[in-house]
Each structure stands twice: as C-alpha cells, then as structure tokens.
Enzyme design. Structure first.
Site, mmCIF file in Angstrom:
data_model
loop_
_atom_site.group_PDB
_atom_site.id
_atom_site.type_symbol
_atom_site.label_atom_id
_atom_site.label_comp_id
_atom_site.label_asym_id
_atom_site.label_seq_id
_atom_site.Cartn_x
_atom_site.Cartn_y
_atom_site.Cartn_z
ATOM 1 N N THR A 29 32.697 45.987 33.137
ATOM 2 C CA THR A 29 32.932 46.173 32.239
ATOM 3 C C THR A 29 31.746 45.799 31.246
ATOM 4 O O THR A 29 31.748 46.376 29.834
ATOM 5 C CB THR A 29 33.932 45.771 31.834
ATOM 6 O OG1 THR A 29 35.747 46.607 32.756
ATOM 7 C CG2 THR A 29 34.453 46.235 29.890
ATOM 8 N N TYR A 43 37.223 54.258 29.874
ATOM 9 C CA TYR A 43 35.626 54.140 29.774
ATOM 10 C C TYR A 43 34.954 54.177 31.277
ATOM 11 O O TYR A 43 35.816 53.544 32.132
ATOM 12 C CB TYR A 43 35.034 52.493 29.231
ATOM 13 C CG TYR A 43 35.580 51.202 29.053
ATOM 14 C CD1 TYR A 43 36.956 50.299 29.581
ATOM 15 C CD2 TYR A 43 35.140 50.991 30.751
ATOM 16 C CE1 TYR A 43 36.951 49.525 30.311
ATOM 17 C CE2 TYR A 43 35.580 49.533 31.223
ATOM 18 C CZ TYR A 43 36.780 49.566 31.193
ATOM 19 O OH TYR A 43 37.166 48.288 32.265
ATOM 20 N N THR A 109 34.908 42.460 36.152
ATOM 21 C CA THR A 109 36.157 41.092 36.182
ATOM 22 C C THR A 109 37.661 41.323 37.495
ATOM 23 O O THR A 109 37.995 40.540 38.293
ATOM 24 C CB THR A 109 36.659 41.077 34.688
ATOM 25 O OG1 THR A 109 38.138 42.768 35.120
ATOM 26 C CG2 THR A 109 35.953 41.126 34.208
ATOM 27 N N ASP A 110 37.402 42.499 37.816
ATOM 28 C CA ASP A 110 38.624 42.774 38.677
ATOM 29 C C ASP A 110 38.342 42.220 41.089
ATOM 30 O O ASP A 110 39.273 41.890 41.171
ATOM 31 C CB ASP A 110 38.393 44.763 39.693
ATOM 32 C CG ASP A 110 39.351 45.326 38.294
ATOM 33 O OD1 ASP A 110 39.345 44.736 37.476
ATOM 34 O OD2 ASP A 110 38.940 46.214 39.255
ATOM 35 N N LYS A 182 42.281 36.266 38.375
ATOM 36 C CA LYS A 182 42.160 36.940 37.194
ATOM 37 C C LYS A 182 43.970 37.257 37.048
ATOM 38 O O LYS A 182 44.733 37.708 38.518
ATOM 39 C CB LYS A 182 42.344 38.771 37.284
ATOM 40 C CG LYS A 182 41.572 39.542 36.370
ATOM 41 C CD LYS A 182 42.021 41.309 37.127
ATOM 42 C CE LYS A 182 41.040 41.665 35.682
ATOM 43 N NZ LYS A 182 40.390 42.717 35.844
ATOM 44 N N GLU A 303 59.010 29.089 56.954
ATOM 45 C CA GLU A 303 59.698 29.518 58.135
ATOM 46 C C GLU A 303 59.523 30.042 59.111
ATOM 47 O O GLU A 303 60.462 30.597 59.536
ATOM 48 C CB GLU A 303 60.176 30.661 56.716
ATOM 49 C CG GLU A 303 61.213 30.161 55.084
ATOM 50 C CD GLU A 303 61.985 31.231 54.751
ATOM 51 O OE1 GLU A 303 62.981 31.681 55.469
ATOM 52 O OE2 GLU A 303 62.136 31.145 53.796
HETATM 53 N N1 GLU Z 1 37.513 48.073 37.126
HETATM 54 C C1 GLU Z 1 36.001 47.348 36.509
HETATM 55 C C2 GLU Z 1 35.728 46.063 37.605
HETATM 56 O O1 GLU Z 1 35.792 45.325 38.258
HETATM 57 C C3 GLU Z 1 36.730 46.748 34.585
HETATM 58 C C4 GLU Z 1 37.510 45.692 35.433
HETATM 59 C C5 GLU Z 1 36.466 44.728 34.549
HETATM 60 O O2 GLU Z 1 34.789 44.779 34.147
HETATM 61 O O3 GLU Z 1 36.412 43.875 33.080
HETATM 62 O O4 GLU Z 1 34.773 46.435 37.085
#
Ligand code: GLU
Length: 346
Positions: A29, A43, A109-110, A182, A303
């Site tokens: 992103t 986007y 971020t994923d 995350k 368990e």
């Molecule tokens: N799915 C995208 C990625 O991980 C969007 C998440 C992001 O970068 O914030 O590249």
C-alpha cells in the site's frame, strides 16, 4: 571548470558523513495508488516505484544518502519463498559493504511480519534492517507512508538499532520481528506485539528504545540461505469447530514436509485433526501445534500429549511465523527434539 570542481567538492562534503541507506522496495500500500483519488478505498498495491516513493519524502536527503532498489512490486498477499530468498541474499550482500549503514525495506502490511521474521533468522549482520509500509495508499487523504518512511530511515541510521534484529517501524512504533503482528485490517495503528509490546518509538525521526529482543536472531542464527534456491514445503491448516478431515488430508498429501496447525485455544486439535495428524506423523511429516488465538503460548503437553503424539509445540509464535521457522528448521534437520528446541531458541 574551477567553479564546477568547487561545487562537486562541496556536494561531496555534504554527502560525506551522512550514512548510506539502501531502500529495497517490494510494493504494498505504501506504493499503492487509487484511481478514484483521496477517499477511494479500492486501490492497486505496488503501483508506485521506489524512486517516486523517495521523491515524496525529500526530508530523507537531509539525514542520509539513500539508494533505492526495486526488488519486487507486489501486494504482499502475493509474497512468496522465492522473493524471501532473493531479499535475504541481497540484504546480506549489501550489509557486507562497509559503506552501508542500514537497510529499509518497503513492504505491504499483510505479510510484513512474516518477511520480517524470515529476515530476522537469515540476515547475517547486526546492522539495522527495518521494514516499513503504509495502511493508506500514496494517493489517499492523510497518507501515512511518507512519515512512516522518514521514520524508518531514522531507525535504520540510529546506532541503538544495531543488534536488535530485524525491526518493523510503523505508525511511530518500533517492533521486533519475532513479536510483531498486524492486528487490525484497516486501521493505521495495526501493528502490535501482543506478547511483549513494542520495543521503541520513533516520533518525527526521534528514536527511543525501551526493550531489546532476547531470542536469537541475525548473527546468532544458525540458518543460512546463501546457497538455497528453495525452502522445504510447510503448510498451515486452521482449527475450528467441525473440521472436515478432507481439508487436512489434502494438506498432508500435498507433499508438505511440515504442517502447522493453527489450532483452537492452546493449539488443541479437533478429533479429525488428531486422526489425520497422527497418521501424518507416523509417515514422517512434522506436525507443529500453534494457535489461532493471536497471543499467548501453545504449551508443550497442554491438552495434547506432544511426547506421545509426536508433535511439536510452537511456543508463542503465530501460525504464519511458525511456518517460517519450521521451513528454516527443516533445512537443517528432521529431528523432532532439535526442531522443538528451535521454537524455544528463536
Ligand atoms: N494487501 C496489501 C499488501 O499487503 C495491502 C496492505 C498494505 O500494504 O497495507 O501489500
């Protein structure tokens, strides 16, 4: 001619003394662009190049000499083992250079936490490696990428960042690769370290540390990917009520050398999972119990009697990070006791 020389000398003297930082861009992103403008929630990740990213934050040039490299340009949902290996090798190559002070990696971020942990175990240097991204695309209103990037470069050139393993700098917080996750699908304050908390903060470039990671990483890691072109196959399967055995058998018969169960609670197994994994273990597949809960430890002998069952417990690593460690572990050994040790060491 003389004027040109004087100017060149002057420019060189400005550059001299400023640390050299490489920015390796992979997409996400932070490099995203929305066709619909500032309030568009849809986007495309990885649409902006590293040069454009750096151009958007000219303040970086006041603190460092920055060189950009485009390693990939993808949404990090498409991150794979091949790019991890390429990234680790390039980072190691660059950090061997005396003139390189640190590295910033821009990333979606994923899967940022997985890449960070993979590098945490495969980078052979104590120089700072900092991952950064954004939750809002570059064309979005109040885009968080530019300040995040500025902060990440500040973290990368800070002397105290040395020896702390791979770091994630997002939303004014600094997190250790092993701990960070995350935790929110859309909010800018999404990165947290649920088991330990952040290790530092970075406020408009002002870096402060409060903690140091204690688990082995980087120079103290025994994993070496320099000669590897692929990693052992490890898959993750989810635990939930009423698990259909067919799902588990599909993972087991996929050729995986290891299976991580993102189990319920303390990594507990649904009866079908117990049957399927019991058989897999007998066939030499490594089964590691993790938890889908998001924090806390998956304890050995909770368990499930791991000694009797033949499984491994993943301590407090998330299922996705447990997969990273098991892949690397399997490059060294198939011995279950040794693999279990890795989960306590790293
Ligand atoms: N799915 C995208 C990625 O991980 C969007 C998440 C992001 O970068 O914030 O590249």
């Amino acid at each position: 001619m003389k004027k040109v020389l004087v100017l060149a000398a002057l420019l060189a003297s400005f550059a001299f003394g400023k640390p050299l930082v490489y920015v390796l861009a992979t997409g996400g992103t932070i490099a995203g662009s929305a066709a619909g403008g500032a309030t568009d929630t849809a986007y495309t990740s990885g649409a902006v190049t590293v040069d454009a990213l750096l151009k958007a934050v000219p303040q970086i040039n006041d603190i460092a000499v920055v060189k950009g490299e485009q390693v990939a340009n993808i949404g990090s949902q498409a991150m794979n083992n091949e790019i991890w290996l390429k990234l680790a090798k390039r980072v190691n190559e660059l950090l061997k250079q005396k003139d390189v002070a640190g590295i910033v990696i821009t990333h979606g971020t994923d899967t940022m936490e997985e890449t960070a942990y993979f590098l945490n175990l495969t980078v052979k240097s104590d120089k700072p490696v900092v991952l950064v991204g954004a939750m809002r695309s570059s064309t979005s209103m109040s885009a968080d990428g530019p300040l995040n990037l500025y902060n990440a470069v500040n973290v990368a050139i800070n002397k105290e960042s040395k020896g702390k393993g791979v770091l994630v700098a997002m939303n004014e917080e600094i997190h250790a690769a092993r701990e960070v996750q995350k935790t929110n699908t859309t909010g800018v304050a999404t990165f947290k370290s649920p088991n330990t908390g952040k290790i530092g903060s970075v406020f408009y470039g002002n870096v402060k540390y409060y903690l140091s990671p204690v688990r082995a990483h980087t120079k103290a890691s025994e994993f070496d990917v320099s000669k590897l072109s692929e990693l052992p196959k490890v898959e993750v399967v989810m635990g939930y009520a009423n698990v259909d055995r067919a799902m588990l058998d599909a993972a087991i018969s996929s050729g995986a050398k290891g299976i991580i169960n993102a189990g319920v609670g303390n990594g507990s197994l649904y009866p079908t999972a117990e049957e399927a994994f019991g058989k897999a273990i007998k066939n030499g597949i490594i089964v590691a119990r993790s938890s889908r809960v998001g924090s806390g430890e998956t304890t050995r002998g909770g368990e499930t009697n791991d000694d009797k069952f033949g499984s491994i417990a993943t301590d407090n690593l998330s299922p996705a990070k447990a997969r990273v460690l098991l892949m690397l572990g399997l490059t060294k050994t198939n011995d279950k006791a040794k693999l279990q040790e890795y989960f306590y060491k790293y």
